[in-house]
Design a protein around this motif. Structure first.
Motif, PDB file in Angstrom:
ATOM      1  N   LEU A 112       0.871  -1.032  -0.029  1.00 10.50           N
ATOM      2  CA  LEU A 112       0.026  -0.157   0.029  1.00 10.50           C
ATOM      3  C   LEU A 112       0.889   1.458  -0.030  1.00 10.50           C
ATOM      4  CD1 LEU A 112      -2.945  -0.809   2.455  1.00 10.50           C
ATOM      5  CD2 LEU A 112      -3.031  -0.750  -0.026  1.00 10.50           C
ATOM      6  N   LEU A 113       2.026   1.178   0.752  1.00  9.51           N
ATOM      7  CA  LEU A 113       2.784   2.534   0.872  1.00  9.51           C
ATOM      8  C   LEU A 113       3.704   2.558  -0.540  1.00  9.51           C
ATOM      9  CD1 LEU A 113       4.129   1.751   4.273  1.00  9.51           C
ATOM     10  CD2 LEU A 113       3.002   3.688   3.797  1.00  9.51           C
ATOM     11  N   LEU A 114       4.023   1.409  -1.326  1.00  8.45           N
ATOM     12  CA  LEU A 114       4.495   1.723  -2.493  1.00  8.45           C
ATOM     13  C   LEU A 114       3.356   2.131  -3.567  1.00  8.45           C
ATOM     14  CD1 LEU A 114       6.846   1.191  -4.377  1.00  8.45           C
ATOM     15  CD2 LEU A 114       6.251  -1.227  -4.694  1.00  8.45           C
ATOM     16  N   LYS A 115       2.180   1.636  -3.466  1.00  5.51           N
ATOM     17  CA  LYS A 115       1.313   2.252  -4.510  1.00  5.51           C
ATOM     18  C   LYS A 115       0.947   3.577  -4.059  1.00  5.51           C
ATOM     19  CE  LYS A 115      -2.171  -0.688  -5.281  1.00  5.51           C
ATOM     20  NZ  LYS A 115      -3.413  -1.437  -5.450  1.00  5.51           N
ATOM     21  N   ALA A 116       0.873   4.082  -2.749  1.00  4.36           N
ATOM     22  CA  ALA A 116       0.736   5.458  -2.333  1.00  4.36           C
ATOM     23  C   ALA A 116       1.867   6.331  -3.165  1.00  4.36           C
ATOM     24  CB  ALA A 116       0.470   5.831  -1.019  1.00  4.36           C
ATOM     25  N   ALA A 121       3.568   9.968  -7.942  1.00  2.59           N
ATOM     26  CA  ALA A 121       4.417  10.141  -9.041  1.00  2.59           C
ATOM     27  C   ALA A 121       3.650  10.352 -10.398  1.00  2.59           C
ATOM     28  CB  ALA A 121       5.412   9.179  -9.122  1.00  2.59           C
ATOM     29  N   SER A 122       2.583   9.178 -10.280  1.00  7.72           N
ATOM     30  CA  SER A 122       1.575   9.177 -11.572  1.00  7.72           C
ATOM     31  C   SER A 122       0.620  10.456 -11.695  1.00  7.72           C
ATOM     32  CB  SER A 122       0.718   8.178 -11.485  1.00  7.72           C
ATOM     33  OG  SER A 122      -0.223   8.088 -10.458  1.00  7.72           O
ATOM     34  N   HIS A 123       0.143  11.104 -10.843  1.00 10.66           N
ATOM     35  CA  HIS A 123      -0.551  12.299 -10.682  1.00 10.66           C
ATOM     36  C   HIS A 123       0.175  13.459 -11.091  1.00 10.66           C
ATOM     37  CE1 HIS A 123      -3.759   9.796  -9.034  1.00 10.66           C
ATOM     38  NE2 HIS A 123      -4.749  10.981  -9.127  1.00 10.66           N
ATOM     39  N   GLN A 124       1.532  13.537 -10.749  1.00 11.96           N
ATOM     40  CA  GLN A 124       2.293  14.606 -11.420  1.00 11.96           C
ATOM     41  C   GLN A 124       2.548  14.336 -12.727  1.00 11.96           C
ATOM     42  OE1 GLN A 124       3.755  17.151  -9.198  1.00 11.96           O
ATOM     43  NE2 GLN A 124       2.010  16.124  -7.931  1.00 11.96           N
ATOM     44  N   LEU A 125       2.763  13.389 -13.261  1.00 12.85           N
ATOM     45  CA  LEU A 125       2.980  12.999 -14.650  1.00 12.85           C
ATOM     46  C   LEU A 125       1.739  13.245 -15.678  1.00 12.85           C
ATOM     47  CD1 LEU A 125       4.995   9.526 -14.571  1.00 12.85           C
ATOM     48  CD2 LEU A 125       5.882  11.903 -15.046  1.00 12.85           C
ATOM     49  N   GLN A 157       3.340  12.037  -1.294  1.00 14.71           N
ATOM     50  CA  GLN A 157       4.097  13.337  -1.398  1.00 14.71           C
ATOM     51  C   GLN A 157       5.462  12.965  -1.723  1.00 14.71           C
ATOM     52  OE1 GLN A 157       3.019  16.657   0.099  1.00 14.71           O
ATOM     53  NE2 GLN A 157       4.959  17.613   0.090  1.00 14.71           N
ATOM     54  N   ARG A 158       6.205  11.839  -1.207  1.00 17.75           N
ATOM     55  CA  ARG A 158       7.529  11.841  -1.654  1.00 17.75           C
ATOM     56  C   ARG A 158       7.722  11.110  -3.133  1.00 17.75           C
ATOM     57  NH1 ARG A 158       8.503  13.802   2.537  1.00 17.75           N
ATOM     58  NH2 ARG A 158       9.784  13.066   4.334  1.00 17.75           N
ATOM     59  N   GLY A 159       6.574  10.256  -3.469  1.00 16.98           N
ATOM     60  CA  GLY A 159       6.341   9.835  -4.799  1.00 16.98           C
ATOM     61  C   GLY A 159       6.432  11.105  -5.898  1.00 16.98           C
ATOM     62  N   ALA A 160       5.422  12.025  -5.475  1.00 13.14           N
ATOM     63  CA  ALA A 160       5.235  13.310  -6.401  1.00 13.14           C
ATOM     64  C   ALA A 160       6.614  14.078  -6.361  1.00 13.14           C
ATOM     65  CB  ALA A 160       4.083  14.295  -5.481  1.00 13.14           C
ATOM     66  N   GLU A 161       7.289  14.179  -5.284  1.00 16.15           N
ATOM     67  CA  GLU A 161       8.584  14.825  -5.320  1.00 16.15           C
ATOM     68  C   GLU A 161       9.658  14.267  -6.273  1.00 16.15           C
ATOM     69  OE1 GLU A 161       9.418  15.327  -1.311  1.00 16.15           O
ATOM     70  OE2 GLU A 161       8.326  16.832  -0.925  1.00 16.15           O
ATOM     71  N   ARG A 162       9.575  13.005  -6.591  1.00 17.91           N
ATOM     72  CA  ARG A 162      10.521  12.127  -7.439  1.00 17.91           C
ATOM     73  C   ARG A 162      10.190  12.738  -8.773  1.00 17.91           C
ATOM     74  NH1 ARG A 162      14.915   9.834  -5.226  1.00 17.91           N
ATOM     75  NH2 ARG A 162      14.355   9.188  -3.181  1.00 17.91           N
ATOM     76  N   VAL A 163       9.175  13.484  -9.201  1.00 19.74           N
ATOM     77  CA  VAL A 163       9.030  13.994 -10.504  1.00 19.74           C
ATOM     78  C   VAL A 163       8.933  15.516 -10.451  1.00 19.74           C
ATOM     79  CG1 VAL A 163       6.956  13.996 -12.368  1.00 19.74           C
ATOM     80  CG2 VAL A 163       7.189  12.130 -10.954  1.00 19.74           C
ATOM     81  N   HIS A 164       8.356  16.133  -9.550  1.00 18.95           N
ATOM     82  CA  HIS A 164       8.326  17.652  -9.488  1.00 18.95           C
ATOM     83  C   HIS A 164       8.716  18.027  -7.735  1.00 18.95           C
ATOM     84  CE1 HIS A 164       7.007  18.166 -13.629  1.00 18.95           C
ATOM     85  NE2 HIS A 164       5.828  17.760 -13.115  1.00 18.95           N
ATOM     86  N   ARG A 165       9.397  18.836  -7.965  1.00 15.88           N
ATOM     87  CA  ARG A 165       9.885  19.406  -6.371  1.00 15.88           C
ATOM     88  C   ARG A 165       9.660  21.015  -6.568  1.00 15.88           C
ATOM     89  NH1 ARG A 165      12.486  17.682  -1.567  1.00 15.88           N
ATOM     90  NH2 ARG A 165      12.664  15.770  -2.595  1.00 15.88           N
ATOM     91  N   PRO A 166       9.006  21.717  -5.910  1.00 16.86           N
ATOM     92  CA  PRO A 166       7.674  21.245  -5.166  1.00 16.86           C
ATOM     93  C   PRO A 166       6.700  20.565  -6.239  1.00 16.86           C
ATOM     94  CG  PRO A 166       7.465  23.471  -5.355  1.00 16.86           C
ATOM     95  CD  PRO A 166       8.875  23.468  -5.813  1.00 16.86           C
ATOM     96  N   PRO A 167       5.879  19.679  -5.630  1.00 19.50           N
ATOM     97  CA  PRO A 167       4.895  19.146  -6.655  1.00 19.50           C
ATOM     98  C   PRO A 167       3.835  20.162  -6.804  1.00 19.50           C
ATOM     99  CG  PRO A 167       5.103  17.794  -4.581  1.00 19.50           C
ATOM    100  CD  PRO A 167       5.886  19.062  -4.188  1.00 19.50           C
ATOM    101  N   ARG A 168       3.428  20.008  -8.126  1.00 21.75           N
ATOM    102  CA  ARG A 168       2.364  20.907  -8.667  1.00 21.75           C
ATOM    103  C   ARG A 168       1.022  20.599  -7.683  1.00 21.75           C
ATOM    104  NH1 ARG A 168       1.499  21.129 -13.589  1.00 21.75           N
ATOM    105  NH2 ARG A 168       2.941  19.934 -14.372  1.00 21.75           N
ATOM    106  N   ARG A 169       0.491  21.661  -7.544  1.00 16.02           N
ATOM    107  CA  ARG A 169      -0.942  21.567  -6.506  1.00 16.02           C
ATOM    108  C   ARG A 169      -2.136  21.385  -7.443  1.00 16.02           C
ATOM    109  NH1 ARG A 169      -0.092  23.749  -1.526  1.00 16.02           N
ATOM    110  NH2 ARG A 169       1.951  24.850  -1.403  1.00 16.02           N
ATOM    111  N   TYR A 170      -2.990  20.909  -6.690  1.00 14.51           N
ATOM    112  CA  TYR A 170      -4.551  20.672  -7.143  1.00 14.51           C
ATOM    113  C   TYR A 170      -5.524  20.547  -6.380  1.00 14.51           C
ATOM    114  CZ  TYR A 170      -4.697  15.848  -5.152  1.00 14.51           C
ATOM    115  OH  TYR A 170      -4.888  14.891  -4.324  1.00 14.51           O
ATOM    116  N   ASP A 171      -6.634  20.866  -6.526  1.00 16.43           N
ATOM    117  CA  ASP A 171      -8.054  20.626  -5.728  1.00 16.43           C
ATOM    118  C   ASP A 171      -7.910  19.535  -4.710  1.00 16.43           C
ATOM    119  OD1 ASP A 171     -10.119  20.569  -4.501  1.00 16.43           O
ATOM    120  OD2 ASP A 171     -11.439  20.523  -6.319  1.00 16.43           O
ATOM    121  N   ALA A 172      -7.977  19.656  -3.536  1.00 19.24           N
ATOM    122  CA  ALA A 172      -7.938  18.550  -2.324  1.00 19.24           C
ATOM    123  C   ALA A 172      -8.663  17.253  -2.808  1.00 19.24           C
ATOM    124  CB  ALA A 172      -7.891  19.008  -1.139  1.00 19.24           C
TER     125      ALA A 172
END
Length: 212
Positions: A112-116, A121-125, A157-172
Protein backbone atom coordinates in the motif's frame (compact mmCIF):
# COMPACT_ATOMS: atom_id res chain seq x y z
CA UNK A 1 -22.95 -6.89 -24.54
CA UNK A 2 -26.47 -5.79 -23.62
CA UNK A 3 -25.20 -2.38 -22.54
CA UNK A 4 -23.21 -1.99 -25.77
CA UNK A 5 -26.40 -2.54 -27.74
CA UNK A 6 -28.66 -0.49 -25.47
CA UNK A 7 -26.44 2.60 -25.34
CA UNK A 8 -24.76 2.93 -28.74
CA UNK A 9 -23.69 6.51 -28.05
CA UNK A 10 -21.74 5.65 -24.91
CA UNK A 11 -18.03 4.91 -25.41
CA UNK A 12 -17.00 3.66 -21.95
CA UNK A 13 -18.46 2.13 -18.80
CA UNK A 14 -17.13 1.85 -15.26
CA UNK A 15 -18.22 -0.73 -12.71
CA UNK A 16 -17.55 -0.91 -8.97
CA UNK A 17 -14.28 -2.21 -7.57
CA UNK A 18 -14.67 -3.25 -3.95
CA UNK A 19 -12.22 -4.31 -1.27
CA UNK A 20 -12.86 -5.17 2.35
CA UNK A 21 -10.44 -3.19 4.52
CA UNK A 22 -11.42 -5.12 7.62
CA UNK A 23 -10.22 -3.65 10.90
CA UNK A 24 -6.66 -2.84 9.81
CA UNK A 25 -6.06 0.92 10.31
CA UNK A 26 -3.84 1.32 7.24
CA UNK A 27 -6.35 -0.50 5.02
CA UNK A 28 -9.15 1.68 6.34
CA UNK A 29 -7.10 4.83 5.76
CA UNK A 30 -6.36 3.70 2.22
CA UNK A 31 -10.06 3.16 1.56
CA UNK A 32 -10.89 6.63 2.88
CA UNK A 33 -8.16 8.36 0.88
CA UNK A 34 -7.92 6.48 -2.39
CA UNK A 35 -10.95 4.26 -2.97
CA UNK A 36 -13.23 7.11 -4.10
CA UNK A 37 -12.75 6.50 -7.84
CA UNK A 38 -13.28 2.74 -7.36
CA UNK A 39 -16.66 3.24 -5.70
CA UNK A 40 -17.81 6.29 -7.69
CA UNK A 41 -20.47 4.31 -9.61
CA UNK A 42 -22.39 4.06 -6.33
CA UNK A 43 -22.69 7.85 -6.21
CA UNK A 44 -22.88 9.04 -9.80
CA UNK A 45 -24.26 8.15 -13.20
CA UNK A 46 -21.23 9.53 -15.07
CA UNK A 47 -17.55 10.14 -14.25
CA UNK A 48 -14.70 11.91 -16.02
CA UNK A 49 -12.33 8.98 -15.56
CA UNK A 50 -12.39 5.54 -14.02
CA UNK A 51 -9.86 2.97 -12.75
CA UNK A 52 -9.02 0.26 -15.26
CA UNK A 53 -9.74 -2.40 -12.61
CA UNK A 54 -13.35 -2.46 -13.87
CA UNK A 55 -13.51 -0.44 -17.07
CA UNK A 56 -14.85 -1.23 -20.54
CA UNK A 57 -14.10 1.00 -23.52
CA UNK A 58 -15.36 0.53 -27.06
CA UNK A 59 -12.61 -0.44 -29.46
CA UNK A 60 -13.50 2.42 -31.79
CA UNK A 61 -12.84 4.91 -28.98
CA UNK A 62 -9.56 3.25 -27.98
CA UNK A 63 -8.46 3.20 -31.61
CA UNK A 64 -9.37 6.88 -32.02
CA UNK A 65 -7.14 7.77 -29.07
CA UNK A 66 -4.32 5.38 -29.89
CA UNK A 67 -5.00 3.24 -26.82
CA UNK A 68 -3.50 3.76 -23.39
CA UNK A 69 -0.60 6.21 -23.31
CA UNK A 70 2.80 5.12 -22.00
CA UNK A 71 3.77 7.50 -19.19
CA UNK A 72 7.48 8.29 -18.62
CA UNK A 73 7.62 6.19 -15.42
CA UNK A 74 5.93 2.80 -14.80
CA UNK A 75 3.86 4.11 -11.91
CA UNK A 76 0.30 3.84 -13.22
CA UNK A 77 -2.07 6.67 -14.11
CA UNK A 78 -2.77 5.49 -17.64
CA UNK A 79 -6.46 5.03 -16.82
CA UNK A 80 -6.72 8.58 -15.46
CA UNK A 81 -5.00 9.90 -18.58
CA UNK A 82 -7.30 7.85 -20.82
CA UNK A 83 -10.44 9.20 -19.17
CA UNK A 84 -9.25 12.79 -19.53
CA UNK A 85 -8.34 12.18 -23.18
CA UNK A 86 -11.76 10.63 -23.80
CA UNK A 87 -13.34 13.79 -22.42
CA UNK A 88 -11.02 16.02 -24.44
CA UNK A 89 -11.91 14.19 -27.65
CA UNK A 90 -15.63 14.45 -27.01
CA UNK A 91 -15.91 10.72 -26.28
CA UNK A 92 -16.70 11.04 -22.60
CA UNK A 93 -17.90 11.08 -19.94
CA UNK A 94 -17.79 7.49 -18.75
CA UNK A 95 -21.09 5.79 -17.92
CA UNK A 96 -21.34 4.20 -14.48
CA UNK A 97 -22.62 0.65 -14.18
CA UNK A 98 -22.78 -0.14 -10.43
CA UNK A 99 -24.23 -3.59 -11.08
CA UNK A 100 -20.87 -4.64 -12.56
CA UNK A 101 -18.70 -5.48 -9.55
CA UNK A 102 -15.08 -6.59 -9.23
CA UNK A 103 -13.59 -7.63 -5.87
CA UNK A 104 -9.98 -6.98 -4.86
CA UNK A 105 -8.22 -8.62 -1.96
CA UNK A 106 -6.56 -6.32 0.63
CA UNK A 107 -2.84 -5.71 0.11
CA UNK A 108 0.05 -5.88 2.52
CA UNK A 109 1.07 -2.60 4.27
CA UNK A 110 4.30 -2.32 2.31
CA UNK A 111 2.45 -2.75 -0.97
CA UNK A 112 0.00 0.00 0.00
CA UNK A 113 2.83 2.40 0.80
CA UNK A 114 4.52 1.66 -2.51
CA UNK A 115 1.23 2.14 -4.34
CA UNK A 116 0.69 5.47 -2.58
CA UNK A 117 4.14 6.63 -3.76
CA UNK A 118 3.30 5.50 -7.28
CA UNK A 119 0.02 7.40 -7.14
CA UNK A 120 1.91 10.53 -6.14
CA UNK A 121 4.32 10.18 -9.05
CA UNK A 122 1.64 9.28 -11.57
CA UNK A 123 -0.54 12.24 -10.66
CA UNK A 124 2.40 14.55 -11.32
CA UNK A 125 3.01 12.92 -14.70
CA UNK A 126 -0.66 13.11 -15.65
CA UNK A 127 -0.65 16.73 -14.51
CA UNK A 128 2.09 17.43 -17.05
CA UNK A 129 -0.19 16.11 -19.79
CA UNK A 130 -3.35 17.72 -18.38
CA UNK A 131 -2.23 20.95 -16.61
CA UNK A 132 -4.13 21.91 -13.51
CA UNK A 133 -5.60 18.48 -12.84
CA UNK A 134 -3.23 16.58 -10.57
CA UNK A 135 -0.78 17.36 -7.81
CA UNK A 136 0.21 17.10 -4.19
CA UNK A 137 -1.72 15.54 -1.28
CA UNK A 138 -3.63 17.24 1.48
CA UNK A 139 -1.44 19.34 3.83
CA UNK A 140 -2.61 17.35 6.87
CA UNK A 141 -0.22 14.59 5.78
CA UNK A 142 2.56 16.71 7.23
CA UNK A 143 0.63 17.56 10.39
CA UNK A 144 -0.19 13.99 11.41
CA UNK A 145 2.71 11.88 10.08
CA UNK A 146 2.26 9.04 12.56
CA UNK A 147 -1.37 8.31 11.70
CA UNK A 148 -2.25 5.71 9.04
CA UNK A 149 -3.52 8.52 6.82
CA UNK A 150 -0.31 10.46 7.37
CA UNK A 151 1.88 7.47 6.49
CA UNK A 152 0.08 7.00 3.17
CA UNK A 153 0.04 10.68 2.28
CA UNK A 154 3.73 11.12 3.12
CA UNK A 155 4.48 8.26 0.74
CA UNK A 156 2.22 9.94 -1.84
CA UNK A 157 4.10 13.21 -1.40
CA UNK A 158 7.53 11.56 -1.63
CA UNK A 159 6.46 9.91 -4.87
CA UNK A 160 5.24 13.25 -6.21
CA UNK A 161 8.57 14.86 -5.31
CA UNK A 162 10.39 12.28 -7.43
CA UNK A 163 8.78 13.95 -10.44
CA UNK A 164 8.43 17.62 -9.42
CA UNK A 165 9.83 19.55 -6.48
CA UNK A 166 7.78 21.19 -5.20
CA UNK A 167 4.88 19.09 -6.48
CA UNK A 168 2.26 20.85 -8.55
CA UNK A 169 -0.88 21.68 -6.59
CA UNK A 170 -4.45 20.60 -7.21
CA UNK A 171 -7.90 20.69 -5.70
CA UNK A 172 -7.72 18.56 -2.56
CA UNK A 173 -10.66 16.42 -3.65
CA UNK A 174 -9.77 16.05 -7.34
CA UNK A 175 -8.20 12.64 -6.97
CA UNK A 176 -10.75 11.28 -4.52
CA UNK A 177 -13.79 12.19 -6.60
CA UNK A 178 -13.67 11.71 -10.38
CA UNK A 179 -17.22 13.00 -10.58
CA UNK A 180 -16.83 16.86 -10.35
CA UNK A 181 6.37 -2.87 -2.18
CA UNK A 182 8.45 -1.90 0.66
CA UNK A 183 8.39 -4.14 3.69
CA UNK A 184 5.85 -2.47 5.94
CA UNK A 185 7.13 -3.76 9.27
CA UNK A 186 10.75 -2.86 8.58
CA UNK A 187 9.76 0.57 7.27
CA UNK A 188 7.55 1.29 10.26
CA UNK A 189 10.44 0.67 12.62
CA UNK A 190 12.33 3.51 10.92
CA UNK A 191 9.51 6.01 11.36
CA UNK A 192 7.09 7.63 8.89
CA UNK A 193 9.59 9.87 7.07
CA UNK A 194 12.02 7.04 6.34
CA UNK A 195 9.10 4.81 5.45
CA UNK A 196 7.84 7.29 2.85
CA UNK A 197 11.36 7.79 1.50
CA UNK A 198 11.75 4.04 1.07
CA UNK A 199 8.52 3.84 -0.93
CA UNK A 200 9.63 6.74 -3.13
CA UNK A 201 13.03 5.10 -3.64
CA UNK A 202 11.25 2.02 -4.92
CA UNK A 203 9.37 4.20 -7.42
CA UNK A 204 12.62 5.80 -8.55
CA UNK A 205 14.27 2.40 -8.91
CA UNK A 206 11.40 1.17 -11.07
CA UNK A 207 11.77 4.21 -13.31
CA UNK A 208 15.51 3.72 -13.76
CA UNK A 209 15.26 0.01 -14.39
CA UNK A 210 16.83 -0.95 -11.06
CA UNK A 211 13.65 -2.33 -9.58
CA UNK A 212 12.28 -5.82 -9.99
Amino acid sequence: AARLAAEPGVEAWSGLTLRDPGDDPLQRAWAALFDGPFTAPRRAAWVRWAPSTNLAVRRRALDALGGFAALPLPVGGEDLDLGLRLAGAGLGPIRCAPELVAHHAPEEPGALLLKAARYGASHQLVGDLHPGYAGQPRPRALLFPDTPEGRLLRAFQRGAERVHRPPRRYDADAMADPTNGVDGRAASARGPAAEADAAAEAVAAAGSGRGG
